[in-house]
Design a protein around this motif. Structure first.
Motif, mmCIF file in Angstrom:
data_model
loop_
_atom_site.group_PDB
_atom_site.id
_atom_site.type_symbol
_atom_site.label_atom_id
_atom_site.label_comp_id
_atom_site.label_asym_id
_atom_site.label_seq_id
_atom_site.Cartn_x
_atom_site.Cartn_y
_atom_site.Cartn_z
ATOM 1 N N ILE A 140 0.847 -1.188 0.000
ATOM 2 C CA ILE A 140 0.000 0.000 0.000
ATOM 3 C C ILE A 140 0.884 1.239 0.000
ATOM 4 O O ILE A 140 2.053 1.180 0.404
ATOM 5 C CB ILE A 140 -0.929 -0.002 1.237
ATOM 6 N N CYS A 141 0.341 2.355 -0.452
ATOM 7 C CA CYS A 141 1.049 3.631 -0.364
ATOM 8 C C CYS A 141 0.523 4.475 0.792
ATOM 9 O O CYS A 141 1.278 5.198 1.436
ATOM 10 C CB CYS A 141 0.897 4.421 -1.668
ATOM 11 N N ARG A 142 -0.762 4.376 1.052
ATOM 12 C CA ARG A 142 -1.408 5.203 2.083
ATOM 13 C C ARG A 142 -1.755 4.329 3.284
ATOM 14 O O ARG A 142 -2.654 3.496 3.210
ATOM 15 C CB ARG A 142 -2.660 5.845 1.492
ATOM 16 N N LEU A 143 -1.053 4.552 4.395
ATOM 17 C CA LEU A 143 -1.267 3.752 5.601
ATOM 18 C C LEU A 143 -2.014 4.593 6.642
ATOM 19 O O LEU A 143 -1.496 5.600 7.129
ATOM 20 C CB LEU A 143 0.075 3.282 6.173
ATOM 21 N N TYR A 268 4.481 8.700 -0.136
ATOM 22 C CA TYR A 268 4.078 8.340 -1.513
ATOM 23 C C TYR A 268 4.855 7.128 -2.027
ATOM 24 O O TYR A 268 5.127 7.023 -3.227
ATOM 25 C CB TYR A 268 4.271 9.522 -2.474
ATOM 26 N N HIS A 269 5.224 6.213 -1.170
ATOM 27 C CA HIS A 269 5.978 5.035 -1.583
ATOM 28 C C HIS A 269 5.254 3.785 -1.086
ATOM 29 O O HIS A 269 4.477 3.830 -0.133
ATOM 30 C CB HIS A 269 7.403 5.071 -1.009
ATOM 31 N N VAL A 270 5.502 2.642 -1.747
ATOM 32 C CA VAL A 270 4.846 1.402 -1.349
ATOM 33 C C VAL A 270 5.507 0.831 -0.106
ATOM 34 O O VAL A 270 6.714 1.016 0.112
ATOM 35 C CB VAL A 270 4.860 0.362 -2.488
ATOM 36 N N LYS A 271 4.718 0.174 0.696
ATOM 37 C CA LYS A 271 5.201 -0.453 1.922
ATOM 38 C C LYS A 271 4.372 -1.688 2.213
ATOM 39 O O LYS A 271 3.205 -1.792 1.809
ATOM 40 C CB LYS A 271 5.154 0.525 3.094
ATOM 41 N N GLY A 272 4.968 -2.623 2.942
ATOM 42 C CA GLY A 272 4.264 -3.860 3.266
ATOM 43 C C GLY A 272 4.983 -4.618 4.374
ATOM 44 O O GLY A 272 6.078 -4.253 4.799
ATOM 45 N N GLY A 273 4.336 -5.693 4.829
ATOM 46 C CA GLY A 273 4.956 -6.528 5.849
ATOM 47 C C GLY A 273 4.601 -6.177 7.279
ATOM 48 O O GLY A 273 5.217 -6.691 8.214
#
Length: 285
Positions: A140-143, A268-273
């Motif tokens: 996701i980009c928006r957490l 504005y960057h992807v993140k996960g985990g």
């Protein structure tokens, strides 16, 4: 006053019970070991009623699993062990030393942006969680995560801390590129904000690699959030990590709404985990 030559246990039973009620649950348990007189008084329901919350019947009746107890003392100890309530979407417990209430609001009860979209979040069962499902961030980009509760459900005249309970996968990415913004707001009081890193406290190697290869980008991203106190997750005995979202004093004078947030919308960057179990509200000692 106890006259000279007399002992405390020479007092009438109702006087001894009144004295014990003015102590604490651990003191009551210790006094029950003094002698047979103190034991019989310290186990009376009228003593343990003083340590139970006034709404204990509603709480016990809301338990997912029926509670088994033959005395208020047994009930108190049962509630100290944590029980699932509200259909399994919340956990409730009493503090053993004070009898103050604590709650854990499950991820299912939180507002998670895009939480119902399978391409972004995965809801799954893991053995380490007290709840049926936890939320795992895929990409996701928006957490944005938000939890709500009412002060009337908590113990009055008590300072509470709010903690997001998480795990960080070994395959996580983008979570600590920029500090997340955290806040807590009670009623019409001004929101108290801070920042935190979604980084395992023992993951020093990743931090060093990030600093080496992405220093310029990371520093640029950090400028997008407020400066100041930046918190790190702390390891808990149950294997989860917790981030303190903030604290507040519950005066018990009303039933105000508590809003707890964690968000990262500026990188504005992807993140996960990231794995989310819920938000805990517990008394601060």
């Amino acid at each position: 006053m106890v006259a000279a030559g007399e002992h405390l246990y020479d007092l009438p039973e109702d006087c001894i019970s009144t004295i014990i009620c003015l102590t604490s649950p651990p003191d009551a348990l210790k006094l029950s070991l003094v002698n047979s007189i103190f034991r019989s008084v310290a186990e009376l329901d009228c003593v343990w009623n003083a340590f139970l919350p006034s709404d204990w019947q509603e709480i016990a009746g809301n338990s997912v699993t029926p509670l088994k107890f033959s005395s208020k003392r047994e009930l108190f100890l049962c509630l100290c062990s944590s029980i699932l309530i509200d259909g399994g979407n919340k956990a409730f417990a009493l503090d053993k030393s004070t009898g103050k209430k604590s709650y854990v609001i499950s991820a299912k009860e939180l507002s998670i942006v895009y939480g119902d979209e399978p391409e972004h979040w995965n809801w799954k069962t893991i053995l380490e969680s007290r709840f049926a499902e936890v939320a795992e961030l895929k990409m996701i980009c928006r957490l944005e995560i938000q939890g709500k509760m009412k002060t009337g459900e908590l113990s009055p005249n008590t300072t509470y801390g709010a903690y997001l309970l998480i795990k960080i996968s070994e395959r996580s990415f983008g979570l600590d590129s920029i500090p997340v913004e955290i806040s807590i707001e009670v009623g019409d009081q001004e929101s108290v904000s801070s920042t935190a890193y979604l980084r395992h406290p023992r993951n020093k190697k990743k931090e060093q690699m990030e600093s080496l290869f992405y220093r310029n980008r990371v520093e640029m991203l950090k400028t997008r959030v407020n400066q100041g106190d930046r918190r790190m997750p702390c390891e808990r005995e149950d294997g989860w990590l917790e981030i303190e979202l903030g604290e507040f004093f519950n005066g018990g004078n009303g039933d105000e709404e508590i809003i707890m947030r964690l968000m990262e919308v500026k990188g504005y960057h992807v993140k996960g985990g990231l794995v989310i179990e819920g938000i805990e509200l517990r008394p601060k000692h």
